[in-house]
Design an enzyme around this catalytic site. Structure first.
Site, PDB file in Angstrom:
ATOM      1  N   HIS A  61       0.850  -1.043  -0.075  1.00 42.13           N
ATOM      2  CA  HIS A  61       0.037  -0.167  -0.031  1.00 42.13           C
ATOM      3  C   HIS A  61       0.994   1.272  -0.117  1.00 42.13           C
ATOM      4  CE1 HIS A  61       0.928  -0.672   4.265  1.00 42.13           C
ATOM      5  NE2 HIS A  61       0.482   0.581   4.379  1.00 42.13           N
ATOM      6  N   HIS A  63       1.509   3.817   2.128  1.00 46.72           N
ATOM      7  CA  HIS A  63       2.044   4.710   3.197  1.00 46.72           C
ATOM      8  C   HIS A  63       3.489   4.814   3.152  1.00 46.72           C
ATOM      9  CE1 HIS A  63      -2.037   4.167   5.873  1.00 46.72           C
ATOM     10  NE2 HIS A  63      -1.796   5.254   5.165  1.00 46.72           N
ATOM     11  N   ASP A  65       6.042   4.552   4.987  1.00 47.22           N
ATOM     12  CA  ASP A  65       6.964   3.491   5.710  1.00 47.22           C
ATOM     13  C   ASP A  65       6.894   2.228   4.949  1.00 47.22           C
ATOM     14  OD1 ASP A  65       4.118   3.032   6.449  1.00 47.22           O
ATOM     15  OD2 ASP A  65       4.591   1.971   8.554  1.00 47.22           O
ATOM     16  N   HIS A  66       6.187   2.069   4.018  1.00 43.29           N
ATOM     17  CA  HIS A  66       6.464   0.972   2.879  1.00 43.29           C
ATOM     18  C   HIS A  66       6.884   1.373   1.866  1.00 43.29           C
ATOM     19  CE1 HIS A  66       3.958  -1.791   5.564  1.00 43.29           C
ATOM     20  NE2 HIS A  66       3.482  -0.644   6.141  1.00 43.29           N
ATOM     21  N   ASP A 206      -0.187  -4.416   7.976  1.00 44.99           N
ATOM     22  CA  ASP A 206      -1.145  -3.223   7.965  1.00 44.99           C
ATOM     23  C   ASP A 206      -2.428  -3.605   7.697  1.00 44.99           C
ATOM     24  OD1 ASP A 206       0.523  -0.292   7.659  1.00 44.99           O
ATOM     25  OD2 ASP A 206       1.488  -2.313   7.606  1.00 44.99           O
ATOM     26  N   HIS A 265       6.754  -5.484  11.574  1.00 42.25           N
ATOM     27  CA  HIS A 265       6.023  -4.290  11.587  1.00 42.25           C
ATOM     28  C   HIS A 265       5.567  -3.765  12.903  1.00 42.25           C
ATOM     29  CE1 HIS A 265       2.834  -1.060  10.323  1.00 42.25           C
ATOM     30  NE2 HIS A 265       3.837  -1.052   9.201  1.00 42.25           N
TER      31      HIS A 265
END
Length: 302
Positions: A61, A63, A65-66, A206, A265
């Site tokens: 996805h 976001h 941090d990814h 997530d 995570h």
């Protein structure tokens, strides 16, 4: 054999001892990356692996941090003299997001080919990987990924002979080739037994617990699953922000009947995930707290 390395295990922000989320797989000369958080290329260097063989990058996805490590790793791949195309798989809008990030990495010596996922479930086959993307439940569109290495059946001499297939074609058929011979089409299933068990890995992060995770991780050799929160009392935050607790991840692993569970995570506030593992193992005994650069070789069964 599938080489697996959990490059980073952090969520939200990197820490001095924990890079952001990323997983790297290697199979038959090809490498596959799932997510690319900040610090990914450093973790690859620390592991002693190479950027150049990365043929596929899957994004769960959009976001930060990814995906925040993408510009840097694309530049690093370009500087490694890579010229082969790179495939990127991710939710709808992937090309737009990546091209926006590429403002600081505009010139690359290789083409990026985008595969955007629009359905709750999609299957992609390339480079020996069977990649299955499945939708999970986060605040924005997010996918988990199952990566499977299939294994053909054993060569069956009696089957080949009864089908009247000349010996000169046996080896090619065993390797998966289809051959036109006289007025016949010779296919691998004419000389092979039933498919054998392959290698299966599922990665999901997530998300709240979903039936799609249980379905797609069924009987996996390894489930790498988000564990944002370790304490029992954090379940309210997990529901609010659409993440998972350690114990929720363990229940998914049990329901999916996987062999091994790695947690990943983590919340930045979660300094020592090990201290919560006793309760996790009461639910699913073969569970481990993921650590940066944690690795395993998954092999075919005899």
């Amino acid at each position: 054999m599938l080489d697996v390395c959990l490059l980073g295990t952090g969520g939200m922000m990197p820490l001095p001892y924990r890079w952001l989320t990323s997983l790297m797989l290697r199979y038959n000369g090809s490498s596959l990356l799932i997510d690319c958080g900040e610090g990914t290329q450093i973790a690859i260097r620390e592991k002693g692996w190479s950027f150049k063989p990365i043929d596929i990058i899957c994004i769960t996805h959009f976001h930060g941090d990814h995906i925040s490590g993408l510009p840097g790793i694309l530049l690093a791949m370009g500087n490694s003299d890579r010229t082969d195309p790179l495939y990127m798989i991710g939710p709808k809008g992937l090309e737009k997001v990546v091209n926006a990030l590429r403002i600081i990495a505009p010139e690359l010596p290789f083409e990026i080919r985008f595969i955007e996922i629009a359905q709750p479930y999609e299957e992609i086959r390339m480079n020996g990987y069977v990649i299955r993307a499945f939708k999970v439940n986060h605040k924005i569109t997010c996918y988990g990924y199952t990566v499977e290495i299939e294994r053909a059946g054993m060569f069956d001499v009696a089957k080949a002979e009864s089908a009247g297939i000349p010996k000169m074609f046996w080896s090619k058929l065993q390797k998966g080739e289809t051959i036109q011979y006289e007025d016949r089409t010779l296919t691998p299933d004419m000389v092979l037994g039933e498919p054998r068990k392959g290698i299966k890995l599922t990665y999901t992060t997530d998300t709240r617990p979903t039936e799609s995770i249980i379905t797609n991780a069924q009987n996996a050799d390894l489930l790498i699953c988000e564990g944002m929160y370790g304490e029992k009392g954090d379940v309210n935050n997990a529901v609010k922000y659409k993440h998972m607790t350690f114990e929720e991840a363990a229940k998914l692993a049990k329901a999916a009947r996987v062999k091994t569970l790695w947690l990943t995570h983590y919340s930045p506030a979660l300094g020592k995930p090990d201290i919560f593992m006793d309760d996790v193992r009461k639910i699913f005994p073969n569970a481990y707290p993921g650590k940066d650069k944690m690795s395993v070789e998954l092999s075919f069964e005899d």
